[in-house]
Write a protein that holds these residues in place. Structure first.
Motif, short mmCIF file in Angstrom:
data_model
loop_
_atom_site.label_atom_id
_atom_site.label_comp_id
_atom_site.label_asym_id
_atom_site.label_seq_id
_atom_site.Cartn_x
_atom_site.Cartn_y
_atom_site.Cartn_z
N LYS A 34 3.02 7.46 -2.99
CA LYS A 34 1.72 7.99 -3.40
C LYS A 34 1.45 7.68 -4.87
O LYS A 34 2.34 7.82 -5.71
CB LYS A 34 1.64 9.50 -3.19
CG LYS A 34 1.48 9.88 -1.71
CD LYS A 34 1.20 11.37 -1.55
CE LYS A 34 1.09 11.75 -0.08
NZ LYS A 34 -0.15 11.27 0.54
N ASN A 352 -0.26 5.48 -0.13
CA ASN A 352 -1.56 6.09 -0.45
C ASN A 352 -1.79 5.94 -1.94
O ASN A 352 -0.99 6.42 -2.74
CB ASN A 352 -1.56 7.58 -0.10
CG ASN A 352 -1.51 7.81 1.39
OD1 ASN A 352 -2.50 7.68 2.07
ND2 ASN A 352 -0.32 8.12 1.89
N TRP A 395 -2.94 -0.64 -3.34
CA TRP A 395 -2.34 0.45 -4.10
C TRP A 395 -1.82 -0.08 -5.41
O TRP A 395 -0.97 0.49 -6.05
CB TRP A 395 -1.22 1.11 -3.29
CG TRP A 395 -0.36 0.15 -2.57
CD1 TRP A 395 -0.53 -0.30 -1.29
CD2 TRP A 395 0.80 -0.53 -3.06
NE1 TRP A 395 0.44 -1.21 -0.97
CE2 TRP A 395 1.26 -1.36 -2.03
CE3 TRP A 395 1.49 -0.50 -4.28
CZ2 TRP A 395 2.38 -2.17 -2.18
CZ3 TRP A 395 2.61 -1.30 -4.41
CH2 TRP A 395 3.04 -2.13 -3.36
#
Length: 452
Positions: A34, A352, A395
């Protein structure tokens, strides 16, 4: 999955004897990756995940957070203290226990309260000013006999002679008075930076780092940068010092059952069910210092550390990175994720990116720019473009996406941190920009977006 990821990553090191790790356990979950915009978001996410684990009866002793840089424990420590979560540092000291942090806090305590004798005793000879124990004993004696603070006793003592040590004490007292008088005119962050500069404390740490072979000394300057960053969470000096009081209370009340925080180096030989790997940003991990000093050998050593970090987990791994630079006053504003993230097998990870990236359309706009000179394309941007062509979720991030070929004096520009402004003059690869909502600043052209 974890062992397969670790083996896939370390295989990038050439000349390594190949060995395949295996486990008789089931495949397990994918590695979660993340991205966040701020460090605070990163620590909030990790603490929320830990709260979920606790609600599922996971013992705190089976949870660990690993860092490449020991200074980065600070935001997590503050978060855990606020939540009342017990933690311990493996192989090192808690952030506020570290010598250089205690020194700077002592300076701030003395400037806040000139009667703080303990703070004065700690820093009157740090950096060294030739004020030894004998002199301190004399000051202490004057303070007791006259029922005054040690600070006032020092002022009283230097009236008797102009010896070398008295001149040093006089200079120290003069500077403390200066800082004390300025604390109502400037904010606590500027005050701290002024104290560090006037006292030559940063110079002292730089000299220590240069002359010492102790690896701990290499982290001291990073800890100071992190300390200054931490001040931004408080409105004033009083609020910060109250927080420090709470922190020190928490340090003295520790449980056996604690979350473990440690550097990757300290993690060797340890295993936990749940591992959080924080700060996977390019330049932080792999370490820019390591690559600059040792080149390819340094990069391979950093990759071995990543392998060690991944193999500390038995069940679940969370990897996190932060887009905004952890220290906003350094020469660039933004980070890209670590190259090691890219080297992990895509089918074994869930990625993510930060909310900022997913809510921003600059990637689409940038991907449509045609005939861009390849010399302007950084590695991070090349990876970004290749993913867009493959219609993959991105990302990776680098904000310096516009060619500086449009740069002329008078051009209207946009900077991610300082907003809109106008170029006053151009000096090589930099421009002096007069920002509408900030001051005039010199900025690298590659960090400016040109507007119509």
């Amino acid at each position: 999955n974890i062992l397969e990821c670790a083996s896939f990553l370390i295989a990038k090191n050439k000349g390594r004897y190949g060995k395949e790790l295996w486990s008789d356990k089931d495949k397990g979950e994918k590695i979660s990756i993340k991205g966040f915009w701020h460090t605070k978001e990163e620590s909030v996410y990790v603490s929320d995940e830990i709260e979920k684990l606790i609600s599922n009866k996971t013992p705190l002793s089976e949870i660990a957070i690993l860092f490449r840089v020991s200074a980065h424990t600070r935001s997590f420590e503050d978060r855990f203290i606020n939540l009342g979560l017990s933690y311990k540092i493996i192989g090192g000291l808690r952030f506020y226990e570290r010598k250089e942090i205690r020194d700077v806090i002592a300076y701030l305590r003395l400037v806040h309260n000139l009667d703080d004798n303990l703070a004065l005793e700690r820093i009157i000879n740090v950096p060294k000013r030739g004020i030894g124990r004998t002199t301190l004993g004399k000051i202490n004696s004057i303070a007791r006999n006259n029922n005054i603070s040690m600070f006032n006793a020092g002022s009283k003592m230097i009236q008797d002679s102009t010896s070398k040590v008295n001149i040093e004490i006089n200079e120290f007292i003069r500077k403390v008075h200066k800082w004390y008088n300025l604390k109502k005119e400037i904010d606590h962050i500027e005050l701290t930076q002024l104290i560090l500069e006037d006292s030559k404390y940063v110079e002292y740490l730089e000299q220590e780092e240069k002359n010492s072979k102790n690896p701990e000394n290499l982290n001291r300057l990073e800890n100071i940068k992190e300390f200054i960053e931490s001040l931004k969470d408080f409105e004033n000096l009083e609020g910060f010092l109250e927080h420090v009081g709470l922190v020190m209370e928490n340090i003295s009340n520790t449980n056996d059952e604690s979350i473990s925080l440690m550097t990757m180096h300290s993690a060797k030989g340890l295993e936990f069910d749940n591992v959080f790997l924080a700060g996977w940003e390019e330049g932080v991990f792999p370490s820019m210092r390591s690559i600059d000093e040792l080149g390819k050998k340094g990069l391979e050593e950093e990759r071995r550390l990543a392998y060690v970090a991944l193999t500390r987990a038995r069940r679940k791994i969370h990897i996190t990175y932060v887009n905004q630079n952890r220290y906003s006053y350094v020469s660039h504003d933004f980070n890209i994720p670590s190259r090691f993230i890219e080297e992990l097998p895509k089918n074994l990870v869930n990625i993510n990116n930060s909310t900022y990236l997913s809510n921003n359309n600059f990637i689409d706009e940038f991907s449509q720019i045609e005939n861009m000179d390849s010399s302007f394309i950084t590695p991070g941007r090349k990876r970004l473009l290749s993913r867009i062509k493959k219609e993959e979720d991105d990302w990776d991030f680098n904000q310096d996406y516009q060619s500086n070929s449009n740069a002329t004096e008078g051009s209207r520009v946009f900077h991610q941190k300082f907003g809109y402004g106008k170029i006053i003059f151009i000096d090589g690869d930099k421009a002096e920009v007069d920002f509408e909502k900030s001051s005039q600043r010199k900025i690298f052209l590659k960090y400016l977006q040109f507007t119509a």
